[in-house]
Design a protein around this motif. Sequence first.
Motif, PDB file in Angstrom:
ATOM      1  N   GLY A  14       0.809  -1.203   0.000  1.00  0.00           N
ATOM      2  CA  GLY A  14       0.000   0.000   0.000  1.00  0.00           C
ATOM      3  C   GLY A  14       0.846   1.257   0.000  1.00  0.00           C
ATOM      4  N   ALA A  15       0.185   2.391  -0.040  1.00  0.00           N
ATOM      5  CA  ALA A  15       0.860   3.683  -0.071  1.00  0.00           C
ATOM      6  C   ALA A  15       0.014   4.713   0.651  1.00  0.00           C
ATOM      7  CB  ALA A  15       1.101   4.130  -1.512  1.00  0.00           C
ATOM      8  N   ILE A  16       0.666   5.513   1.484  1.00  0.00           N
ATOM      9  CA  ILE A  16       0.017   6.631   2.164  1.00  0.00           C
ATOM     10  C   ILE A  16       0.772   7.896   1.797  1.00  0.00           C
ATOM     11  CG2 ILE A  16      -0.601   7.669   4.378  1.00  0.00           C
ATOM     12  CD1 ILE A  16      -0.649   4.826   5.559  1.00  0.00           C
ATOM     13  N   VAL A  17       0.089   8.809   1.145  1.00  0.00           N
ATOM     14  CA  VAL A  17       0.660  10.093   0.754  1.00  0.00           C
ATOM     15  C   VAL A  17      -0.043  11.170   1.559  1.00  0.00           C
ATOM     16  CG1 VAL A  17       1.009  11.741  -1.133  1.00  0.00           C
ATOM     17  CG2 VAL A  17       1.186   9.270  -1.579  1.00  0.00           C
ATOM     18  N   ASN A  18       0.704  11.889   2.379  1.00  0.00           N
ATOM     19  CA  ASN A  18       0.152  12.957   3.208  1.00  0.00           C
ATOM     20  C   ASN A  18       0.590  14.308   2.651  1.00  0.00           C
ATOM     21  OD1 ASN A  18      -1.039  11.164   5.102  1.00  0.00           O
ATOM     22  ND2 ASN A  18       0.918  10.927   6.162  1.00  0.00           N
ATOM     23  N   ILE A  19      -0.364  15.158   2.367  1.00  0.00           N
ATOM     24  CA  ILE A  19      -0.034  16.475   1.820  1.00  0.00           C
ATOM     25  C   ILE A  19       0.243  17.424   2.987  1.00  0.00           C
ATOM     26  CG2 ILE A  19      -0.726  18.357   0.318  1.00  0.00           C
ATOM     27  CD1 ILE A  19      -0.361  15.600  -1.068  1.00  0.00           C
ATOM     28  N   SER A  20       1.491  17.834   3.106  1.00  0.00           N
ATOM     29  CA  SER A  20       1.941  18.741   4.153  1.00  0.00           C
ATOM     30  C   SER A  20       2.141  20.128   3.536  1.00  0.00           C
ATOM     31  CB  SER A  20       3.228  18.184   4.778  1.00  0.00           C
ATOM     32  OG  SER A  20       3.657  18.995   5.842  1.00  0.00           O
ATOM     33  N   SER A  21       3.158  20.852   3.953  1.00  0.00           N
ATOM     34  CA  SER A  21       3.432  22.182   3.412  1.00  0.00           C
ATOM     35  C   SER A  21       4.820  22.633   3.837  1.00  0.00           C
ATOM     36  CB  SER A  21       2.402  23.192   3.917  1.00  0.00           C
ATOM     37  OG  SER A  21       2.780  24.525   3.577  1.00  0.00           O
ATOM     38  N   VAL A  22       5.465  23.429   3.003  1.00  0.00           N
ATOM     39  CA  VAL A  22       6.750  24.011   3.388  1.00  0.00           C
ATOM     40  C   VAL A  22       6.592  24.971   4.561  1.00  0.00           C
ATOM     41  CG1 VAL A  22       7.755  23.800   1.076  1.00  0.00           C
ATOM     42  CG2 VAL A  22       6.548  25.908   1.704  1.00  0.00           C
ATOM     43  N   VAL A  23       5.369  25.448   4.798  1.00  0.00           N
ATOM     44  CA  VAL A  23       5.150  26.354   5.925  1.00  0.00           C
ATOM     45  C   VAL A  23       5.530  25.683   7.245  1.00  0.00           C
ATOM     46  CG1 VAL A  23       3.420  27.725   7.165  1.00  0.00           C
ATOM     47  CG2 VAL A  23       3.380  27.640   4.674  1.00  0.00           C
ATOM     48  N   GLY A  24       5.376  24.357   7.308  1.00  0.00           N
ATOM     49  CA  GLY A  24       5.734  23.623   8.507  1.00  0.00           C
ATOM     50  C   GLY A  24       7.218  23.621   8.814  1.00  0.00           C
ATOM     51  N   LEU A  25       8.044  24.061   7.853  1.00  0.00           N
ATOM     52  CA  LEU A  25       9.491  24.169   8.056  1.00  0.00           C
ATOM     53  C   LEU A  25       9.923  25.602   8.356  1.00  0.00           C
ATOM     54  CD1 LEU A  25      10.775  22.043   5.010  1.00  0.00           C
ATOM     55  CD2 LEU A  25      10.452  21.266   7.370  1.00  0.00           C
ATOM     56  N   LEU A  57       9.423   4.686   9.770  1.00  0.00           N
ATOM     57  CA  LEU A  57      10.251   3.872  10.655  1.00  0.00           C
ATOM     58  C   LEU A  57       9.483   2.685  11.232  1.00  0.00           C
ATOM     59  CD1 LEU A  57      12.016   6.757  12.606  1.00  0.00           C
ATOM     60  CD2 LEU A  57      12.921   5.448  10.675  1.00  0.00           C
ATOM     61  N   GLN A  58       8.155   2.761  11.237  1.00  0.00           N
ATOM     62  CA  GLN A  58       7.348   1.751  11.914  1.00  0.00           C
ATOM     63  C   GLN A  58       6.684   0.752  10.977  1.00  0.00           C
ATOM     64  OE1 GLN A  58       4.566   3.626  14.598  1.00  0.00           O
ATOM     65  NE2 GLN A  58       6.183   4.549  15.841  1.00  0.00           N
ATOM     66  N   LEU A  59       6.449   1.137   9.745  1.00  0.00           N
ATOM     67  CA  LEU A  59       5.700   0.274   8.833  1.00  0.00           C
ATOM     68  C   LEU A  59       6.626  -0.487   7.891  1.00  0.00           C
ATOM     69  CD1 LEU A  59       2.754   2.690   7.930  1.00  0.00           C
ATOM     70  CD2 LEU A  59       2.764   0.830   9.609  1.00  0.00           C
ATOM     71  N   SER A  60       6.098  -1.539   7.325  1.00  0.00           N
ATOM     72  CA  SER A  60       6.850  -2.364   6.381  1.00  0.00           C
ATOM     73  C   SER A  60       7.353  -1.532   5.204  1.00  0.00           C
ATOM     74  CB  SER A  60       5.936  -3.471   5.848  1.00  0.00           C
ATOM     75  OG  SER A  60       6.448  -4.042   4.663  1.00  0.00           O
ATOM     76  N   PRO A  61       8.540  -1.857   4.671  1.00  0.00           N
ATOM     77  CA  PRO A  61       9.015  -1.150   3.481  1.00  0.00           C
ATOM     78  C   PRO A  61       8.111  -1.355   2.269  1.00  0.00           C
ATOM     79  CG  PRO A  61      10.438  -3.016   3.997  1.00  0.00           C
ATOM     80  CD  PRO A  61       9.526  -2.832   5.170  1.00  0.00           C
ATOM     81  N   ASN A  62       7.230  -2.347   2.323  1.00  0.00           N
ATOM     82  CA  ASN A  62       6.279  -2.560   1.230  1.00  0.00           C
ATOM     83  C   ASN A  62       5.102  -1.592   1.295  1.00  0.00           C
ATOM     84  OD1 ASN A  62       7.730  -4.719   0.106  1.00  0.00           O
ATOM     85  ND2 ASN A  62       6.815  -6.160   1.542  1.00  0.00           N
ATOM     86  N   ILE A  63       5.039  -0.796   2.357  1.00  0.00           N
ATOM     87  CA  ILE A  63       4.043   0.277   2.455  1.00  0.00           C
ATOM     88  C   ILE A  63       4.793   1.581   2.244  1.00  0.00           C
ATOM     89  CG2 ILE A  63       2.325   1.416   3.902  1.00  0.00           C
ATOM     90  CD1 ILE A  63       2.059  -1.282   5.406  1.00  0.00           C
ATOM     91  N   HIS A  64       4.553   2.220   1.118  1.00  0.00           N
ATOM     92  CA  HIS A  64       5.306   3.425   0.776  1.00  0.00           C
ATOM     93  C   HIS A  64       4.694   4.628   1.472  1.00  0.00           C
ATOM     94  CE1 HIS A  64       8.070   5.937  -1.301  1.00  0.00           C
ATOM     95  NE2 HIS A  64       7.129   6.601  -1.929  1.00  0.00           N
TER      96      HIS A  64
END
Length: 269
Positions: free
Chosen positions: A136-147, A172-179
């Motif tokens: 599977g894959a989880i893509v989270n949309i963040s922002s440069v504002v957080g930096l 760090l916690q999930l399987s490498p097969n979950i991107h």
Amino acid sequence: MSKFNIPGTALITGASTGIGATYADRLARRGHDLILVARDTGRLGALAAKLRGETGVKVDVITADLTNKADLAKVEARLADDASIDILINNAGVALSGAFVDQDLERIESMIQLNIVSVTRLAHAAAKAFAARDRGAIVNISSVVGLAPELQMAVYGATKAYVTYFTQTLRLQLSPNIHLQAVLPGATRTEIWDRSGSGGAESLDPNMLMEVDDLVDSALAGFFQGELVTIPSLPDAGEFAAYDAARAKLLPNLSRSRSAARYKVGEPA
């Protein structure tokens, strides 16, 4: 590295316009069935009909306000129960302009609910389901504002800093097969500017404003390259790598049994 060669369904939040709608278009054209989530039923229906007609993929829609617990639970249940879903695009979010002391607390709380709570709960449902299938894959949309606290978007920036940290820790916690991928857009031409009360995208320096097609295409390219953190406007990826390395260098000294010697200057004998 590409995880999009799996024939999975993508669930996209905030899918009726902007970044979410563009992700829907790109993934549909790659052959992915879609589940589109947003508040605006009319826009969702129109986009779904367009993508079905142009690409032939299956497109379901879920009308949901992710600041509403019942609506959020409905989307969580779909992620937990639908084994066809292999991709979560956690895109729904909102910004709020102005100085912190002038902002309405109800709107601040609603922003935290959407930008942090819904992102966390949906990622949790997806991660549990993906872990059971080891894909599977989880893509989270963040922002440069957080930096960049210098941009003075106190609560919005803090919510996006959370999203980036959260994504890095999940890696760090999930399987490498979950991107995992955190996408950090800069200023992008979407409706978020009008809704934030900032005066709209047209008030921004055009040299700083990215078009949404460019943003999503770059984010997908970063995904295919296996990036954990993608900053589409950053010319040299080594700059973020150096930033992250400097942070990592602090780790051995962030928690020690005694305070640093520089705080003992002038101690009474």
